[in-house]
Scaffold this active site. Structure first.
Site, PDB file in Angstrom:
ATOM      1  N   HIS A  85       0.842  -1.199   0.000  1.00  0.00           N
ATOM      2  CA  HIS A  85       0.000   0.000   0.000  1.00  0.00           C
ATOM      3  C   HIS A  85       0.875   1.246   0.000  1.00  0.00           C
ATOM      4  O   HIS A  85       1.970   1.259   0.562  1.00  0.00           O
ATOM      5  CB  HIS A  85      -0.924  -0.006   1.218  1.00  0.00           C
ATOM      6  N   GLU A 154      -3.387   2.665  -7.408  1.00  0.00           N
ATOM      7  CA  GLU A 154      -3.767   3.809  -6.579  1.00  0.00           C
ATOM      8  C   GLU A 154      -2.827   4.975  -6.871  1.00  0.00           C
ATOM      9  O   GLU A 154      -1.691   4.997  -6.405  1.00  0.00           O
ATOM     10  CB  GLU A 154      -3.769   3.448  -5.091  1.00  0.00           C
TER      11      GLU A 154
END
Length: 230
Positions: A85, A154
């Site tokens: 992430h 992302e």
């Protein structure tokens, strides 16, 4: 890093009733803090919602204080785990190489990793988006079984900044990612300021298979609207 156990139970009580008419081919995964995993594993057993963790270490055990192994997650019913992430990369020194090790560990322990890739605003402005994504995919997926994998694009510059990655741009980058894969059927998600008011436009894009949701997933009705996109 949100919600203690009591808050997590309250969230589930408000969320699950909204899934009664959710199409059966939509998979719903909650990736929650380690301290909530055990209690929600019991609550979500035999429900529509799969359980995911937010990270996993590359070793099965050892002197790695503060880390959690894949076997520990698998034992309590975790099915998915986020790896790489942007916040892990930005704040905790994750590299493409350590991300790869964590992916290998996840698969070794029967978990499906959700690999996150994406560029910062500086990298985007410098025109480095495509080369960065290509390198993240190439290094991250070394030795990885693409039949047990989810990828999330992302754009870091669009996370919590108020800036928006237009659905068409996200679709283009996800198409690039797909072109780099041996298995073009890998689920590829978009993550970056996904909200109830933009989910329909995002999911209308042909290359986007799903979404990785941040802040908008913290409120039951907000997340339910995203799950039940039109």
């Amino acid at each position: 890093m949100f919600k203690n156990q009591e808050e997590s139970k309250e969230f589930i009580q408000g969320f699950l009733p909204n899934l009664g008419k959710t199409p059966t081919n939509r998979e719903v995964v909650l990736c929650i803090p380690f301290t909530d995993l055990n209690i929600l594993s019991d609550i979500l057993y035999d429900s529509r919602v799969q359980l995911g963790a937010q990270n996993v270490h590359w070793e099965s055990s050892g002197a790695y204080t503060g880390e959690i192994s894949g076997a520990m997650l698998q034992e309590i019913g975790v099915r998915y785990v986020i790896v790489g992430h942007s916040e892990r990369r930005q704040y905790f020194g994750e590299t493409d190489e350590t991300v790869n090790l964590r992916l290998i560990s996840a698969q070794k322990n029967g978990l499906t990793p959700i690999l996150c890739v994406g560029e910062t605003k500086q990298q985007r402005n410098a025109g480095d988006t495509e080369s960065l994504i290509i390198n993240q995919i190439k290094t991250g997926l070394t030795g990885i079984d693409q039949n047990n994998l989810v990828i999330a694009y992302e754009p870091i510059w669009a996370i919590g900044t108020g800036e928006v990655c237009e659905p068409e741009e996200a679709n283009q980058i996800i198409g690039l990612i797909r072109s780099l894969l041996k298995n073009t059927n890998v689920t590829i998600q978009y993550g970056g300021s996904v909200k109830p008011n933009n989910i329909d436009a995002i999911m209308a894009q042909p290359e986007i298979d799903g979404v990785l949701v941040g802040g908008a997933s913290l409120e039951p009705l907000s997340f339910a609207r995203i799950v039940n996109y039109k």
